[in-house]
Design an enzyme around this catalytic site. Structure first.
Site, PDB file in Angstrom:
ATOM      1  N   TYR A  40       0.946  -1.346  -0.149  1.00 29.49           N
ATOM      2  CA  TYR A  40       0.002   0.132   0.063  1.00 29.49           C
ATOM      3  C   TYR A  40       0.979   1.235  -0.070  1.00 29.49           C
ATOM      4  O   TYR A  40       1.992   1.318  -0.780  1.00 29.49           O
ATOM      5  CB  TYR A  40      -0.930   0.012   1.035  1.00 29.49           C
ATOM      6  CG  TYR A  40      -2.208   0.935   1.166  1.00 29.49           C
ATOM      7  CD1 TYR A  40      -2.959   0.784   0.215  1.00 29.49           C
ATOM      8  CD2 TYR A  40      -2.271   1.818   1.935  1.00 29.49           C
ATOM      9  CE1 TYR A  40      -4.090   1.763  -0.176  1.00 29.49           C
ATOM     10  CE2 TYR A  40      -3.336   2.630   1.958  1.00 29.49           C
ATOM     11  CZ  TYR A  40      -4.251   2.779   0.671  1.00 29.49           C
ATOM     12  OH  TYR A  40      -5.469   3.556   0.835  1.00 29.49           O
ATOM     13  N   LEU A  76     -35.350 -20.952 -11.813  1.00 27.85           N
ATOM     14  CA  LEU A  76     -36.122 -20.056 -10.800  1.00 27.85           C
ATOM     15  C   LEU A  76     -36.895 -18.939 -11.354  1.00 27.85           C
ATOM     16  O   LEU A  76     -37.577 -18.419 -10.578  1.00 27.85           O
ATOM     17  CB  LEU A  76     -35.251 -19.953  -9.690  1.00 27.85           C
ATOM     18  CG  LEU A  76     -34.478 -21.122  -9.054  1.00 27.85           C
ATOM     19  CD1 LEU A  76     -33.722 -20.873  -7.711  1.00 27.85           C
ATOM     20  CD2 LEU A  76     -35.504 -21.878  -8.421  1.00 27.85           C
ATOM     21  N   ILE A 101     -35.907 -13.982  -9.870  1.00 28.29           N
ATOM     22  CA  ILE A 101     -36.079 -14.101  -8.301  1.00 28.29           C
ATOM     23  C   ILE A 101     -35.163 -12.684  -7.839  1.00 28.29           C
ATOM     24  O   ILE A 101     -35.022 -12.783  -6.496  1.00 28.29           O
ATOM     25  CB  ILE A 101     -35.330 -15.160  -7.746  1.00 28.29           C
ATOM     26  CG1 ILE A 101     -33.913 -15.503  -8.160  1.00 28.29           C
ATOM     27  CG2 ILE A 101     -36.131 -16.672  -8.385  1.00 28.29           C
ATOM     28  CD1 ILE A 101     -33.109 -16.678  -7.668  1.00 28.29           C
ATOM     29  N   LYS A 112     -20.702 -20.062  -9.958  1.00 27.55           N
ATOM     30  CA  LYS A 112     -20.051 -19.840 -11.117  1.00 27.55           C
ATOM     31  C   LYS A 112     -18.487 -19.478 -10.890  1.00 27.55           C
ATOM     32  O   LYS A 112     -17.599 -19.898 -11.612  1.00 27.55           O
ATOM     33  CB  LYS A 112     -20.544 -18.531 -11.802  1.00 27.55           C
ATOM     34  CG  LYS A 112     -20.409 -18.726 -13.321  1.00 27.55           C
ATOM     35  CD  LYS A 112     -20.635 -19.980 -14.119  1.00 27.55           C
ATOM     36  CE  LYS A 112     -20.226 -19.813 -15.664  1.00 27.55           C
ATOM     37  NZ  LYS A 112     -21.402 -19.390 -16.287  1.00 27.55           N
ATOM     38  N   GLY A 154     -35.514 -19.449 -26.567  1.00 29.51           N
ATOM     39  CA  GLY A 154     -34.883 -18.546 -25.437  1.00 29.51           C
ATOM     40  C   GLY A 154     -33.431 -18.115 -25.876  1.00 29.51           C
ATOM     41  O   GLY A 154     -32.776 -18.461 -27.249  1.00 29.51           O
TER      42      GLY A 154
END
Length: 763
Positions: free
Chosen positions: A39, A79, A82, A94, A196
């Site tokens: 840093y 699903l 959502i 993933k 789709g």
């Protein structure tokens, strides 16, 4: 297919540290000097370098190995919409797949925005942090616009995996399936059920591969998509047909060569498949329930070439075969995009890999991985370690050839070697063991059938498809335990060895054992009494081919188990003892440790046998052994006690096996540090070699070493104990073994048992 309960899934995500991924430092950070470099003030220097040369960001930061998995949660799995936060577990998952398959770091980014314009603006603002963008679970048709806009506005790879991942893998599968069927891609008639994002992208890629648009019929929830239908989206217009003679799936599929389902389960019938052309190709990719089951499809047409999205049937169309390696190749050349050339390169690389002989995790003499290119294998398995090198390299080369690579690769073999070292083939070992065992399921007896760990492991091994479990115990008690644990014992055989109906089997086993040990004072009555003990009974089942393998050790003391194994099964005639080995998957590679359980205080004769057994076992796993025999001394510095025994065992091994890389006695640090060892002891047989096998002077040191590593580093994957030297597949566990550990041992036992059958068949 593995049945997952709600309780198990929630516990998996919650236990320990919540979630599935974390961030780890890659540079030293323990001292003040380290922190000053990391840093302020040291960090200012790379900042200024990047200001002068923006591409140097790939030199000084993690951008070149960092992908953002981004979603708004509008189409999460099956699903639906959502929401962004609810989709976070999927994005973390993933990220985990990116890491374990491609060695790629991931930040999952959930954006609470359904408006495509605002969503794109958000991604564009955060894009400088990343080397690539993986769009995920965004509903159609918005996903088409979002991807196209981001590809134009950003100078890093952008890919919506829901579209292109399935397209790339299924296109590779289609290319190979057509080759198996002997069909010309320019002539085949294709029916695509679903319209789709994935279906549109798949069909586009099929056309790029050679399928003619006029030979495609696409259906959505309203039926066949025709040119006269009003209000078609731009994507559906691409594949609208001029035909007026087809309206339903039943009509469309008649005479078709290929069916690709990206819709919902159980909408394709056996009669529909029967109406297709010769050698029909059926890709039923709805998950978890395909458009038609594998069993029904094969029953309807023996010449069908079938693929699904499921892992428990041949030819799985699985996105993990593609996206980690596509991004890997793109990142490694600092690509500005993932273009059509790179996608097509991935298609051809994946397709070509299926034609090469699959590597065998077990000694190639036995060909346990007996998959060959054909109807049951025209897509590589997700566990194939060659995907990392072959697909990544093909994508990287395509990026260079198409002009989107910032940093070209010059030495391709060096690049592939770097990939192997970076990820480590050991990360594939456990998955490959399970996949190999699933090819040849065996009957495995679990001694402590009522132990929760053993029961859970047996059920999981059955669900993964590599084991036909047999539990020893009282059926009523075992069923009560299963109910309490919420385990489904369907397909699990329960044997009550103490039941009256088992009298005949006990008598047969006892007669055989008494005859075998008659010279050791055994009588039939004594042997018959022994058959009320689970280890005697279970091992006798294997000895008499009533089962193929046996797992024990959660309750029983090792001293008793060793005695039973020697009496019932016996040690292989070429050895004087048997032992156990643990395999450790570490960041430095795969290591084989012996003897971890059986021989407490081995003399030089036993150590000699353990070394021979270790060499044999390592070769069994298709690895050439490089053995260091361990002690607290180095090459005769202590000439008493265990160092002397090790020293003599090494001398005998080197005399008997002059071409084997083995030396010692030596301390562990010299065994594992090649440069240090070569510098201090240049005379060793191990010079220039990396040790992969450690033979310890006694059980205490071997057992303590692997448990120390296990306790200090949770990332170390441990497989074992693996039995070495018994005549049949009898394997042991630790009393504190986890379910995962028992499942891994079971996979090894299944492979061991199958190999024994193959040996017998060859005699």
């Amino acid at each position: 297919m593995v049945k997952i309960t709600k309780e198990a899934a929630l516990e998996y995500h919650e236990q320990g540290r919540p979630g599935k991924i974390e961030v780890k430092p890659t540079k030293p950070y323990r001292t003040q000097a380290d922190l000053s470099l990391a840093y302020s003030p040291g960090v200012a220097y790379p900042c200024l370098e990047i200001q002068q040369d923006p591409d140097s960001v790939y030199r000084y930061t993690n951008k070149g190995n960092l992908v953002a998995v981004i979603s708004n949660g509008t189409a999460v799995l099956g699903l639906g919409n959502i929401g962004a936060m609810s989709g976070k577990p999927v994005m973390e998952g993933k990220g985990l797949l990116f890491k374990i398959y491609g060695g790629i770091d991931v930040f999952d980014v959930e954006i609470d925005e359904s408006d495509p314009e605002k969503f794109c603006e958000t991604v564009e603002r955060i894009a400088p942090s990343f080397g690539g963008i993986n769009l995920e679970d965004i509903k159609a048709p918005e996903c088409f616009y979002i991807e196209e806009r981001l590809k134009k506005s950003l100078d890093i790879p952008v890919m919506h995996d829901d579209q292109h991942g399935t397209a790339i893998i299924s296109a590779a599968g289609l290319k190979n399936a057509l080759e198996v069927a002997g069909k010309d891609i320019t002539q085949v008639k294709v029916v695509v059920n679903g319209a789709g994002a994935a279906a549109i992208s798949c069909t586009k890629l099929y056309v790029a591969l050679g399928v003619k648009v006029e030979n495609v019929v696409m259906l959505d929830s309203k039926g066949v998509i025709t040119t006269d239908r009003p209000n078609l989206t731009e994507q559906k217009k691409l594949f609208a047909t001029d035909r007026r003679d087809v309206h339903t799936l039943e009509e469309a599929i008649r005479g078709a060569d290929v069916f690709v389902g990206l819709s919902k389960g159980n909408i394709l019938t056996q009669d529909m498949i029967r109406s297709m052309a010769d050698s029909p190709i059926v890709f039923a990719l709805a998950n978890p329930i395909p458009e038609i089951s594998y069993e029904d499809a094969v029953a309807s047409r023996p010449d069908v070439l079938m693929a699904t999205g499921r892992s428990d049937y041949p030819n799985q169309i699985n996105n993990v075969i593609g996206f980690p390696f596509i991004f890997r190749g793109a990142l490694d050349v600092h690509a500005r995009a993932i273009n059509e050339e790179m996608k097509m390169a991935a298609v051809h690389a994946i397709a070509e890999l299926a034609k090469q002989r699959i590597p065998d995790i077990v000694n190639e003499v036995y060909h346990v991985n007996d998959l060959t290119f054909g109807p049951n294998y025209f897509i590589p398995k997700p566990v194939d370690p060659r995907l990392l090198t072959e697909v990544s390299a093909a994508v990287a080369k395509a990026a260079m050839d198409s002009g989107v690579a910032r940093t070209p690769i010059g030495d391709w073999e060096a690049y592939k070697n770097r990939l192997r070292q970076m990820l480590g083939q050991e990360t594939k070992l456990t998955r490959t063991l399970h996949a190999t065992a699933a090819m040849h399921p065996q009957r495995v007896v679990f001694a402590e059938g009522g132990h929760p760990t053993m029961m859970k492991a047996a059920v999981q091994a059955r669900q993964e498809g590599f084991c036909k479990p047999i539990l020893l115990g009282n059926p009523d008690r075992l069923n009560r335990i299963a109910t309490r644990l919420k385990l489904d014992l369907t397909g699990v055989e329960i044997i009550d060895m103490r039941a009256d109906k088992e009298q005949g089997r006990r008598a047969t086993y006892a007669k055989h054992l008494a005859e075998k040990l008659a010279r050791q004072g055994y009588t039939f009555e004594e042997a018959y009494d022994k058959m009320y003990e689970r280890n005697y009974f279970g091992m006798s089942m294997v000895e008499h081919d009533d089962a193929d393998a046996f797992i024990t050790g959660l309750y029983t003391k090792y001293s008793n188990t060793i005695k039973v194994a020697k009496e019932v099964i016996g040690v292989r005639p070429e050895y004087g003892t048997f032992g156990t080995m643990h395999i450790l998957n570490t960041k430095k590679g795969v290591f084989f440790l012996a003897d971890t359980l059986i021989n407490r205080h081995p003399d030089q004769d036993v150590l000699f046998d353990i070394a021979r057994l270790s060499a044999h076992t390592v070769r069994f796993f298709n690895t050439e052994p490089t053995i260091a025999m361990i002690s607290y001394s180095n090459f005769g510095t202590d000439n008493t006690g265990s160092p002397l025994a090790v020293h003599h065992a090494v001398e005998r091994m080197q005399e008997r096996y002059p071409n084997l890389a083995i030396d010692g006695e030596m301390q562990v640090n010299f065994a594992l540090d090649r440069e240090l060892r070569d510098d201090k002891f240049p005379f060793t047989r191990l010079k220039g070699k990396n040790v992969n096998t450690l033979v310890f002077p006694n059980m205490s040191s071997a057992n303590g070493s692997y448990k120390l590593l296990q306790g200090l580093d949770p990332d170390v994957e441990i497989i074992g104990p693996i039995q070495m030297g018994l005549k049949k597949a009898i394997h042991f566990t630790d009393f504190e073994a986890s379910v995962r550990s028992v499942v891994n041992v079971t996979a090894v036992a299944v492979i061991d048992a199958y190999v024994e059958k193959m040996k017998k068949a060859k005699k």
